[in-house]
Motif scaffolding. Sequence first.
Motif, PDB file in Angstrom:
ATOM      1  N   ILE A   1       3.430  -7.749   3.605  1.00  0.00           N
ATOM      2  CA  ILE A   1       2.612  -6.567   3.322  1.00  0.00           C
ATOM      3  C   ILE A   1       3.394  -5.330   3.728  1.00  0.00           C
ATOM      4  CG2 ILE A   1       0.425  -5.383   3.740  1.00  0.00           C
ATOM      5  CD1 ILE A   1      -0.698  -8.121   4.688  1.00  0.00           C
ATOM      6  N   PHE A   2       3.658  -4.465   2.757  1.00  0.00           N
ATOM      7  CA  PHE A   2       4.383  -3.222   2.999  1.00  0.00           C
ATOM      8  C   PHE A   2       3.399  -2.057   2.989  1.00  0.00           C
ATOM      9  CE2 PHE A   2       7.444  -5.508  -0.065  1.00  0.00           C
ATOM     10  CZ  PHE A   2       7.864  -6.372   0.930  1.00  0.00           C
ATOM     11  N   VAL A   3       3.701  -1.037   3.776  1.00  0.00           N
ATOM     12  CA  VAL A   3       2.878   0.174   3.787  1.00  0.00           C
ATOM     13  C   VAL A   3       3.800   1.384   3.718  1.00  0.00           C
ATOM     14  CG1 VAL A   3       1.032   1.451   4.911  1.00  0.00           C
ATOM     15  CG2 VAL A   3       1.217  -1.013   5.288  1.00  0.00           C
ATOM     16  N   SER A   4       3.504   2.281   2.798  1.00  0.00           N
ATOM     17  CA  SER A   4       4.362   3.432   2.561  1.00  0.00           C
ATOM     18  C   SER A   4       3.523   4.700   2.479  1.00  0.00           C
ATOM     19  CB  SER A   4       5.135   3.219   1.251  1.00  0.00           C
ATOM     20  OG  SER A   4       6.007   4.281   1.003  1.00  0.00           O
ATOM     21  N   LEU A   5       3.965   5.724   3.190  1.00  0.00           N
ATOM     22  CA  LEU A   5       3.276   7.006   3.195  1.00  0.00           C
ATOM     23  C   LEU A   5       4.071   8.052   2.431  1.00  0.00           C
ATOM     24  CD1 LEU A   5       2.323   5.439   5.904  1.00  0.00           C
ATOM     25  CD2 LEU A   5       1.419   7.659   6.551  1.00  0.00           C
TER      26      LEU A   5
ATOM     27  N   THR B   1       4.651  -5.744   7.507  1.00  0.00           N
ATOM     28  CA  THR B   1       5.967  -6.371   7.376  1.00  0.00           C
ATOM     29  C   THR B   1       7.062  -5.322   7.272  1.00  0.00           C
ATOM     30  OG1 THR B   1       4.924  -8.182   6.144  1.00  0.00           O
ATOM     31  CG2 THR B   1       7.335  -8.014   6.035  1.00  0.00           C
ATOM     32  N   ALA B   2       6.809  -4.306   6.481  1.00  0.00           N
ATOM     33  CA  ALA B   2       7.758  -3.202   6.309  1.00  0.00           C
ATOM     34  C   ALA B   2       6.967  -1.909   6.173  1.00  0.00           C
ATOM     35  CB  ALA B   2       8.626  -3.421   5.077  1.00  0.00           C
ATOM     36  N   VAL B   3       7.575  -0.823   6.604  1.00  0.00           N
ATOM     37  CA  VAL B   3       6.942   0.500   6.572  1.00  0.00           C
ATOM     38  C   VAL B   3       7.938   1.475   5.957  1.00  0.00           C
ATOM     39  CG1 VAL B   3       5.924   2.352   7.958  1.00  0.00           C
ATOM     40  CG2 VAL B   3       5.591  -0.033   8.641  1.00  0.00           C
ATOM     41  N   GLY B   4       7.430   2.477   5.250  1.00  0.00           N
ATOM     42  CA  GLY B   4       8.365   3.418   4.671  1.00  0.00           C
ATOM     43  C   GLY B   4       7.722   4.650   4.096  1.00  0.00           C
TER      44      GLY B   4
ATOM     45  N   LEU C   1      11.875  -3.303   9.349  1.00  0.00           N
ATOM     46  CA  LEU C   1      12.143  -3.306   7.916  1.00  0.00           C
ATOM     47  C   LEU C   1      11.564  -2.032   7.319  1.00  0.00           C
ATOM     48  CD1 LEU C   1      11.233  -7.007   7.015  1.00  0.00           C
ATOM     49  CD2 LEU C   1      13.503  -6.052   7.451  1.00  0.00           C
ATOM     50  N   LEU C   2      12.410  -1.263   6.618  1.00  0.00           N
ATOM     51  CA  LEU C   2      11.991   0.026   6.086  1.00  0.00           C
ATOM     52  C   LEU C   2      12.081   0.048   4.565  1.00  0.00           C
ATOM     53  CD1 LEU C   2      13.722   2.476   8.604  1.00  0.00           C
ATOM     54  CD2 LEU C   2      11.386   1.581   8.647  1.00  0.00           C
ATOM     55  N   LEU C   3      11.250   0.903   3.962  1.00  0.00           N
ATOM     56  CA  LEU C   3      11.150   1.042   2.507  1.00  0.00           C
ATOM     57  C   LEU C   3      11.329   2.504   2.140  1.00  0.00           C
ATOM     58  CD1 LEU C   3       8.340  -0.509   0.276  1.00  0.00           C
ATOM     59  CD2 LEU C   3       8.862   1.920   0.147  1.00  0.00           C
ATOM     60  N   ALA C   4      12.123   2.778   1.106  1.00  0.00           N
ATOM     61  CA  ALA C   4      12.349   4.146   0.653  1.00  0.00           C
ATOM     62  C   ALA C   4      12.279   4.194  -0.865  1.00  0.00           C
ATOM     63  CB  ALA C   4      13.717   4.644   1.131  1.00  0.00           C
ATOM     64  N   LYS C   5      11.325   4.983  -1.392  1.00  0.00           N
ATOM     65  CA  LYS C   5      11.086   4.995  -2.843  1.00  0.00           C
ATOM     66  C   LYS C   5      10.683   6.418  -3.268  1.00  0.00           C
ATOM     67  CE  LYS C   5       9.192   1.420  -5.952  1.00  0.00           C
ATOM     68  NZ  LYS C   5       8.407   2.050  -7.010  1.00  0.00           N
TER      69      LYS C   5
ATOM     70  N   GLY D   1       0.868  -1.172   0.000  1.00  0.00           N
ATOM     71  CA  GLY D   1       0.000   0.000   0.000  1.00  0.00           C
ATOM     72  C   GLY D   1       0.900   1.216   0.000  1.00  0.00           C
ATOM     73  N   GLU D   2       0.769   2.077  -0.994  1.00  0.00           N
ATOM     74  CA  GLU D   2       1.751   3.156  -1.159  1.00  0.00           C
ATOM     75  C   GLU D   2       1.107   4.510  -1.385  1.00  0.00           C
ATOM     76  OE1 GLU D   2       4.161   2.817  -4.663  1.00  0.00           O
ATOM     77  OE2 GLU D   2       2.645   1.704  -5.765  1.00  0.00           O
ATOM     78  N   THR D   3       1.882   5.554  -1.064  1.00  0.00           N
ATOM     79  CA  THR D   3       1.529   6.950  -1.301  1.00  0.00           C
ATOM     80  C   THR D   3       0.334   7.396  -0.467  1.00  0.00           C
ATOM     81  OG1 THR D   3       2.147   6.412  -3.600  1.00  0.00           O
ATOM     82  CG2 THR D   3       1.563   8.685  -3.158  1.00  0.00           C
ATOM     83  N   PHE D   4       0.156   6.809   0.697  1.00  0.00           N
ATOM     84  CA  PHE D   4      -0.930   7.251   1.568  1.00  0.00           C
ATOM     85  C   PHE D   4      -0.544   8.553   2.259  1.00  0.00           C
ATOM     86  CE2 PHE D   4      -1.951   2.689   1.339  1.00  0.00           C
ATOM     87  CZ  PHE D   4      -3.307   2.773   1.016  1.00  0.00           C
TER      88      PHE D   4
END
Length: 300
Positions: free
Chosen positions: A173-177, A204-207, A232-236, A149-152
Amino acid sequence: MMSLQEALTRHRPLLADGATGTMLQKTGLAPGQPPERATLDNPQAVQDLAFLYAQAGSDLVYTNTFGANRIRLARFGLSQQVRHLNFSAVALAREGVQQSGRAVFVVGSVGPTGELLEPFGDLSPKEAQDAFQEQCYFLMEAGVDGLVGETFTDLNEAVAFLRAAQQVACVPIFVSLSFERTGRTFLGSDPETAIQVLLNEGATAVGANCGEGIDPVRHAVRKMKACQPDALLLAKPNAGVPYAQGLEIRYPATPEQMADFAREMRQLSIAIVGGCCGTTPDHIRAMFHALSASDGQNTG
């Protein structure tokens, strides 16, 4: 091929792909039309994009389903095609990455509904969660390796996605704001609160992704790291802040600048790094080489 969950524990960071919408616009997607329209009108372009990212070094390729929930699709008269659009996008991504000859994970992309949740708007959290659950069900049925789930910009909507995904998913399941230069999302959430809430909800991962270029993503994930060092972190990030040049929208960040960002994220032990709007296969290739040089081996 190992599972995505296994890969997350063995390789840091995994390299995600770059932009979908801005790349599809270069192949003829009309301004104002959703990227999902390309799945119907130009499926070869969608498949080719997955191939190009896999060939450039991506370990994860997102599906062309960012707006493929029934609420957002209703704006374009496509709300009856939720299943078809999600199934087709997964199949096209899978075919594209297989053509690359590399082992690449296909991750189902889920974006916001496009409507404001109560109390800021009229959409109830249950309506949002039901729409997300329907989309996630179809993505899982189509065989994705993970969900993102991205760009929230609304933390409550991100939670609605996460709860919906957990009802149907047995994959990471990743979630990214999306954070602004203020250090908060449009609706006021800060990185520290966001990661605590989403981890407590079982992400699972947040970013952080998209937003106003590299810096807001950098600052957000650094704050998340300080708050939750073992997460676990996500950067995009976007490839810089877009600007108009005549009738064209351009993104200023060079492949070299995105490669520098990838190196920085590796030093922070970020789990997943990639690019969002304006990022091309050339950017991803530069990031791949930067990450490969960092540890002396292929990260795929």
